[in-house]
Each structure stands twice: as structure tokens, then as C-alpha cells.
Design an enzyme around this catalytic site. Structure first.
Site, PDB file in Angstrom:
ATOM      1  N   TYR A  68     -35.340  16.591  71.919  1.00 54.61           N
ATOM      2  CA  TYR A  68     -34.957  16.145  73.254  1.00 54.61           C
ATOM      3  C   TYR A  68     -33.539  15.588  73.243  1.00 54.61           C
ATOM      4  O   TYR A  68     -33.009  15.208  72.203  1.00 54.61           O
ATOM      5  CB  TYR A  68     -35.945  15.123  73.826  1.00 54.61           C
ATOM      6  CG  TYR A  68     -35.785  13.711  73.321  1.00 54.61           C
ATOM      7  CD1 TYR A  68     -34.976  12.786  73.996  1.00 54.61           C
ATOM      8  CD2 TYR A  68     -36.447  13.285  72.189  1.00 54.61           C
ATOM      9  CE1 TYR A  68     -34.848  11.490  73.530  1.00 54.61           C
ATOM     10  CE2 TYR A  68     -36.324  11.992  71.732  1.00 54.61           C
ATOM     11  CZ  TYR A  68     -35.514  11.095  72.398  1.00 54.61           C
ATOM     12  OH  TYR A  68     -35.375   9.818  71.941  1.00 54.61           O
ATOM     13  N   CYS A  69     -32.947  15.584  74.419  1.00 53.15           N
ATOM     14  CA  CYS A  69     -31.626  14.999  74.637  1.00 53.15           C
ATOM     15  C   CYS A  69     -31.681  14.298  75.985  1.00 53.15           C
ATOM     16  O   CYS A  69     -32.734  13.867  76.422  1.00 53.15           O
ATOM     17  CB  CYS A  69     -30.540  16.066  74.578  1.00 53.15           C
ATOM     18  SG  CYS A  69     -30.691  17.333  75.867  1.00 53.15           S
ATOM     19  N   GLU A  70     -30.562  14.200  76.655  1.00 49.04           N
ATOM     20  CA  GLU A  70     -30.547  13.517  77.948  1.00 49.04           C
ATOM     21  C   GLU A  70     -31.256  14.340  79.018  1.00 49.04           C
ATOM     22  O   GLU A  70     -32.103  13.841  79.739  1.00 49.04           O
ATOM     23  CB  GLU A  70     -29.095  13.227  78.368  1.00 49.04           C
ATOM     24  CG  GLU A  70     -28.964  12.306  79.544  1.00 49.04           C
ATOM     25  CD  GLU A  70     -29.418  10.879  79.249  1.00 49.04           C
ATOM     26  OE1 GLU A  70     -29.820  10.207  80.214  1.00 49.04           O
ATOM     27  OE2 GLU A  70     -29.387  10.439  78.099  1.00 49.04           O
ATOM     28  N   ILE A  97     -34.883  13.028  78.164  1.00 50.95           N
ATOM     29  CA  ILE A  97     -35.314  11.639  78.305  1.00 50.95           C
ATOM     30  C   ILE A  97     -35.274  11.197  79.766  1.00 50.95           C
ATOM     31  O   ILE A  97     -36.002  10.294  80.166  1.00 50.95           O
ATOM     32  CB  ILE A  97     -34.507  10.687  77.395  1.00 50.95           C
ATOM     33  CG1 ILE A  97     -35.213   9.331  77.266  1.00 50.95           C
ATOM     34  CG2 ILE A  97     -33.076  10.556  77.875  1.00 50.95           C
ATOM     35  CD1 ILE A  97     -34.637   8.423  76.198  1.00 50.95           C
TER      36      ILE A  97
END
Length: 180
Positions: A68-70, A97
Site C-alpha cells: 500500500y501507499c497513499e 491508506i
């Protein structure tokens, strides 16, 4: 022969939350350290996108690896890199996120952490460029040099991967790691 997958199997925030409750997933945050320190999903390991190609597959290929990332873009790139390297059972958190937070799930991080370093650079660079243009039109055309200088710095940062403004901003007291 290695095949490239252009779409990753997405996992929803709810599905990830359930898997984490059962401890049946390896969660990897591919954002930058400052973003991770600001807020991350509990139990996530940090491996910035630039370092993903150095990851080794987990001992058990049955363990799902969730990236995951932003927002999901960088984790999609990480997914493609790892899939090409033969990682099995990869998933990408749908919406990153941001979606996790929207669903109301917990995050860990510094409660008083500053905004991300990248956003700080964007704010300072944008302010300097806009000021240079406004002052160039209203006071003295020499101020256009300021806008050009900052634009050149951003071009250099994009081409080299080294941002001098970010290095300066990291030295500010609120961007330094706080001892516990």
C-alpha cells in the site's frame, strides 16, 4: 518466461482489516519514511518504492503480501516490480491508506507530525515561483529570476532524484526525528 501483469488483484480495506486480525498477511508500506512516520497501518513494514527491487520473497509463498501507499499508484508500481521478480500471492490495497482511513480503521504515527516533506517542497516551491512572477510584474523584472531558479531546481530534482530544497527542509526542527 516472465509475464507482466498490468492489473493487480486489489484487496479492500475491510478485507485487509480482517486478514490483519487473523495475522494472515505481510503488509508493506511503499511510501517514504516521512509519510510512514506521519501515519501508517499498524503492523506494516516500511520499504520505500525505490527499495522494493531489493525485497526477498517471504519464506512461505502462501502468505499474502499486501502493498500500500497513499492512494494506490506507487503500490501498483511496486506490485509490478515484485510480480516480475516472481513474488506470488501479491495484493494491492485498493485506494491506499486514504481508503483505509476513510473506512475508519486505526493508523499509527506521530500525532503532531508535520505534513509530508514532498508537500512542504511543493508549497515552498509554489510560493517562491508565484512570488517571483507577481513581484516580477509589479516591482522589478529581476524577480522573474527567482521563479526561473526554483523551476530549474525542480527540474534538477526530477532528473537527478536529489532535491536540494527537501534536504534544506529536513533540517528544520519540526522535520527532525524526535527522541522518545
Amino acid at each position: 518466461m516472465t509475464t507482466t501483469t498490468t492489473d493487480s488483484p486489489l484487496i479492500s480495506a475491510a478485507e485487509l482489516h480482517d486478514a490483519l486480525q487473523r495475522q494472515q498477511v505481510l503488509l508493506i508500506d511503499v511510501r517514504e519514511p516521512s509519510e510512514y512516520n506521519n501515519a501508517h497501518i499498524p503492523g506494516a513494514l516500511l520499504c520505500p518504492l525505490a527499495n522494493v527491487k531489493e525485497l526477498e520473497p517471504p519464506c512461505s509463498s502462501n502468505t499474502p503480501v499486501v502493498l500500500y501507499c497513499e492512494s494506490g499508484r506507487r503500490s501498483q508500481m511496486a506490485y509490478e516490480i515484485l510480480a516480475q521478480r516472481g513474488f506470488q500471492n501479491l495484493k494491492n490495497l485498493e485506494g491506499g491508506i486514504q481508503r483505509w482511513k476513510q473506512a475508519g480503521y486505526a493508523v499509527r504515527g506521530a500525532a503532531n507530525a508535520p505534513i509530508s516533506l514532498m508537500r512542504q517542497v511543493q508549497i515552498v516551491a509554489g510560493t517562491l515561483i508565484l512570488s517571483g512572477v507577481i513581484l516580477g510584474f509589479t516591482l522589478n523584472s529581476g524577480f522573474f529570476f527567482l521563479a526561473g531558479l526554483v523551476g530549474t531546481g525542480m527540474l534538477f530534482a526530477g532528473l537527478s532524484g536529489r532535491c536540494l530544497m527537501a534536504q534544506l527542509l529536513m533540517r528544520l526542527p519540526f522535520n527532525r526525528p524526535q527522541g522518545k
